[in-house]
Design an enzyme around this catalytic site. Structure first.
Site, PDB file in Angstrom:
ATOM      1  N   LYS A  71       6.472  78.594 -35.507  1.00 62.37           N
ATOM      2  CA  LYS A  71       7.377  79.736 -35.469  1.00 62.37           C
ATOM      3  C   LYS A  71       8.772  79.385 -35.010  1.00 62.37           C
ATOM      4  O   LYS A  71       8.952  78.603 -34.092  1.00 62.37           O
ATOM      5  CB  LYS A  71       6.815  80.798 -34.523  1.00 62.37           C
ATOM      6  CG  LYS A  71       5.589  81.469 -35.077  1.00 62.37           C
ATOM      7  CD  LYS A  71       5.189  82.617 -34.195  1.00 62.37           C
ATOM      8  CE  LYS A  71       4.114  83.446 -34.887  1.00 62.37           C
ATOM      9  NZ  LYS A  71       3.650  84.520 -34.030  1.00 62.37           N
TER      10      LYS A  71
ATOM     11  N   GLY B  16       2.204  70.851 -26.727  1.00 61.78           N
ATOM     12  CA  GLY B  16       0.787  70.499 -26.801  1.00 61.78           C
ATOM     13  C   GLY B  16       0.398  69.933 -28.156  1.00 61.78           C
ATOM     14  O   GLY B  16      -0.260  68.891 -28.247  1.00 61.78           O
TER      15      GLY B  16
ATOM     16  N   GLY C 120       5.365  74.939 -22.740  1.00 61.47           N
ATOM     17  CA  GLY C 120       6.352  75.978 -22.449  1.00 61.47           C
ATOM     18  C   GLY C 120       7.439  75.495 -21.504  1.00 61.47           C
ATOM     19  O   GLY C 120       8.626  75.768 -21.716  1.00 61.47           O
TER      20      GLY C 120
ATOM     21  N   ARG D  90      -4.638  65.306 -18.276  1.00 62.55           N
ATOM     22  CA  ARG D  90      -3.870  65.953 -17.202  1.00 62.55           C
ATOM     23  C   ARG D  90      -4.383  65.550 -15.818  1.00 62.55           C
ATOM     24  O   ARG D  90      -3.605  65.494 -14.872  1.00 62.55           O
ATOM     25  CB  ARG D  90      -3.912  67.468 -17.369  1.00 62.55           C
ATOM     26  CG  ARG D  90      -2.972  67.911 -18.478  1.00 62.55           C
ATOM     27  CD  ARG D  90      -2.963  69.392 -18.655  1.00 62.55           C
ATOM     28  NE  ARG D  90      -1.796  69.807 -19.417  1.00 62.55           N
ATOM     29  CZ  ARG D  90      -1.660  70.988 -19.991  1.00 62.55           C
ATOM     30  NH1 ARG D  90      -2.630  71.876 -19.880  1.00 62.55           N
ATOM     31  NH2 ARG D  90      -0.567  71.289 -20.648  1.00 62.55           N
TER      32      ARG D  90
HETATM   33  P1  ADP Z   1       3.908  72.497 -30.041  1.00 59.13           P
HETATM   34  O1  ADP Z   1       2.565  72.887 -29.450  1.00 59.13           O
HETATM   35  O2  ADP Z   1       4.045  71.014 -30.159  1.00 59.13           O
HETATM   36  O3  ADP Z   1       5.061  73.155 -29.343  1.00 59.13           O
HETATM   37  P2  ADP Z   1       3.759  74.568 -32.025  1.00 59.13           P
HETATM   38  O4  ADP Z   1       2.652  75.201 -31.267  1.00 59.13           O
HETATM   39  O5  ADP Z   1       5.074  75.237 -32.040  1.00 59.13           O
HETATM   40  O6  ADP Z   1       3.936  73.029 -31.539  1.00 59.13           O
HETATM   41  O7  ADP Z   1       3.354  74.398 -33.552  1.00 59.13           O
HETATM   42  C1  ADP Z   1       2.183  73.742 -33.945  1.00 59.13           C
HETATM   43  C2  ADP Z   1       1.516  74.452 -35.075  1.00 59.13           C
HETATM   44  O8  ADP Z   1       2.397  74.643 -36.164  1.00 59.13           O
HETATM   45  C3  ADP Z   1       0.344  73.649 -35.607  1.00 59.13           C
HETATM   46  O9  ADP Z   1      -0.837  74.357 -35.358  1.00 59.13           O
HETATM   47  C4  ADP Z   1       0.623  73.542 -37.090  1.00 59.13           C
HETATM   48  O10 ADP Z   1      -0.519  73.720 -37.899  1.00 59.13           O
HETATM   49  C5  ADP Z   1       1.611  74.656 -37.332  1.00 59.13           C
HETATM   50  N1  ADP Z   1       2.406  74.432 -38.541  1.00 59.13           N
HETATM   51  C6  ADP Z   1       3.230  73.400 -38.807  1.00 59.13           C
HETATM   52  N2  ADP Z   1       3.737  73.505 -40.046  1.00 59.13           N
HETATM   53  C7  ADP Z   1       3.209  74.621 -40.580  1.00 59.13           C
HETATM   54  C8  ADP Z   1       3.323  75.261 -41.858  1.00 59.13           C
HETATM   55  N3  ADP Z   1       4.106  74.766 -42.815  1.00 59.13           N
HETATM   56  N4  ADP Z   1       2.625  76.410 -42.054  1.00 59.13           N
HETATM   57  C9  ADP Z   1       1.843  76.910 -41.089  1.00 59.13           C
HETATM   58  N5  ADP Z   1       1.694  76.363 -39.869  1.00 59.13           N
HETATM   59  C10 ADP Z   1       2.366  75.225 -39.621  1.00 59.13           C
HETATM   60 MG    MG Z   2       1.391  74.673 -29.695  1.00 61.31          MG
END
Ligand code: ADP
Ligand code: MG
Length: 406
Positions: A205, A358, A381, A39
């Site tokens: 989620k 992230g 976000g 960053r």
């Molecule tokens: P980003 O930061 O790219 O927006 P998120 O924070 O929404 O992504 O999601 C990332 C998390 O989702 C990771 O920590 C990963 O371990 C978790 N994840 C992905 N698939 C699963 C799964 N099947 N069960 C539990 N956690 C999961």
């Molecule tokens: Mg995340």
């Protein structure tokens, strides 16, 4: 671009002017040192451009969540040090967020000098968008530059209130290079994408991303869903999901989404399952209808990887947020790596690819493809809100371009 940028400033008039730059220097620290300077590097083009124009550059940023009070472990001092190394020029640091100490440091700054103020969140007024705090910054500044895309979805004192305060005093508030690049890429992807446009969503989620799903569905040709998000859709299909992460209160939303989307929504057909999501877990790949009651879904299976990869190969535009599995753990990494590689290959073949979030950015690193993607967003976000069509307060507060309203 709805807002003004550095190019709209009269660079001749910047010599000796004080420019307040809100950067996103919210980097991970380890043992008091910067653990990842991505960053800080991303903020360099704006700082360099302003220095070369002879401005006195005052950098503001938050770091972590100190909760409105000083916390020595979240000082920006090591960040200022790293900025100095990267810029190759003297960078001063002042142990004050605002007030007399900052004003004195700014007054002592030569044209072309760079000063970093202390973590904005050490002041309780920052996260509340306090006008008085914003006014204290605005009094020091001729121009305000917002380059903190990662904080643009927050209406904080250093992102929105200060922009308005500088404009009230007759100054300009403009987007920096990073913010501008982020907005332009997202605009290209969302407004007039080359088709097919394929979106890939995953992560933990569905709840945090349902607005993104709803906003994307009418725009995309395909929406590929993986990660734990897919489990909630499996439940909506009436499938057994064992001990997997499922959001029970979102099953209805998932069902309604599936009905509205038809074949544009593509779900995994098979999964990697294990007794537990652990680094030493023994895994199996099963069709999605064969998840055992004691099993947990940790990744998408091989048939899904192939199906997703072939849809991604046809894409002219790809937007990706969220890993396909628990990619932090080796046994559940391959689905995410396969998707990352497919996106990189499509980009090599001429598609425009944008990755945000992230964990998604670090997944692209893990897969070794970051350099082959068109754009890896620095915002989590803010990226999701922009994709969901939510206006970003940090952008709305900037000076509008002529003819673009206020
Ligand atoms: P980003 O930061 O790219 O927006 P998120 O924070 O929404 O992504 O999601 C990332 C998390 O989702 C990771 O920590 C990963 O371990 C978790 N994840 C992905 N698939 C699963 C799964 N099947 N069960 C539990 N956690 C999961
Ligand atoms: Mg995340």
């Amino acid at each position: 671009m709805q807002s003004k940028t550095l190019d709209d400033l009269d660079s001749g008039a910047l010599r000796g002017a004080t420019v307040l730059v809100r950067a996103d220097l919210n980097v991970p620290l380890a043992e008091g040192a910067v653990a990842d300077d991505t960053r800080i590097r991303a903020s360099l083009p704006t700082v360099r451009w302003l220095r070369e124009a002879g401005a006195r550059v005052v950098v503001l940023s938050h770091l972590g969540r100190p909760g409105g009070a000083p916390d020595a472990s979240l000082s920006l001092r090591p960040v200022a040090q790293r900025l100095q190394e990267l810029l190759g020029t003297d960078v001063r640091f002042v142990e004050a967020v605002a007030g007399t100490a900052l004003a004195e440091a700014v007054a002592a700054l030569p044209a072309g000098g760079v000063l970093v103020a202390e973590n904005t969140r050490f002041d309780p007024g920052e996260t509340g968008g306090d006008e008085a705090l914003a006014d204290r910054w605005a009094e020091l500044a001729d121009v305000y530059v917002n380059d903190a895309f990662g904080s643009a979805h927050r209406a904080h004192a250093s992102t929105t209130a200060v922009a308005r305060a500088v404009r009230r005093r007759g100054g300009e508030a403009v987007a920096g290079r990073l913010l501008e690049a982020e907005l332009r890429f997202l605009e290209r992807v969302l407004e007039a994408p080359d088709r097919p446009l394929v979106a890939i969503l995953g992560g933990a989620k569905i709840s945090g991303k349902i607005d993104v799903v709803k906003a994307l569905l009418p725009r995309v040709d395909r929406l590929l869903v993986g990660g734990a998000m897919a489990n909630t859709f499996f439940r909506a299909l009436g499938l057994e999901t064992g001990r997997s992460l499922v959001e029970d209160d979102r099953v209805d939303v998932a069902r309604a989404t599936m009905e509205a989307a038809g074949d544009r929504l593509v779900l995994p057909v098979d999964c990697v399952v294990a007794d537990a999501l652990e680094a030493a877990a023994a895994t199996r790949i099963v069709p999605r209808a064969r998840v055992g009651t004691e099993e947990t879904v940790g990744d998408v299976g091989t048939s899904t990887r192939e199906a997703f990869a072939s849809l991604i190969a046809d894409a002219r535009t790809v937007i990706w947020n969220g890993p396909m599995g628990v990619f932090e753990l080796e046994p559940f990494r391959e689905g995410t790596v396969a998707v990352a590689q497919a996106v990189a290959r499509a980009t090599d073949a001429g598609a425009l690819s944008v990755v945000g979030g992230g964990d998604s950015a670090s997944a692209a690193e893990v897969a070794g493809v970051s350099d082959r993607l068109s754009h890896v967003s620095t915002g989590g976000g803010a990226f999701l809100e922009l994709v969901a069509g939510v206006p970003l307060p940090g952008v709305e507060a900037l000076s509008p371009r002529d003819g673009e309203g206020s």
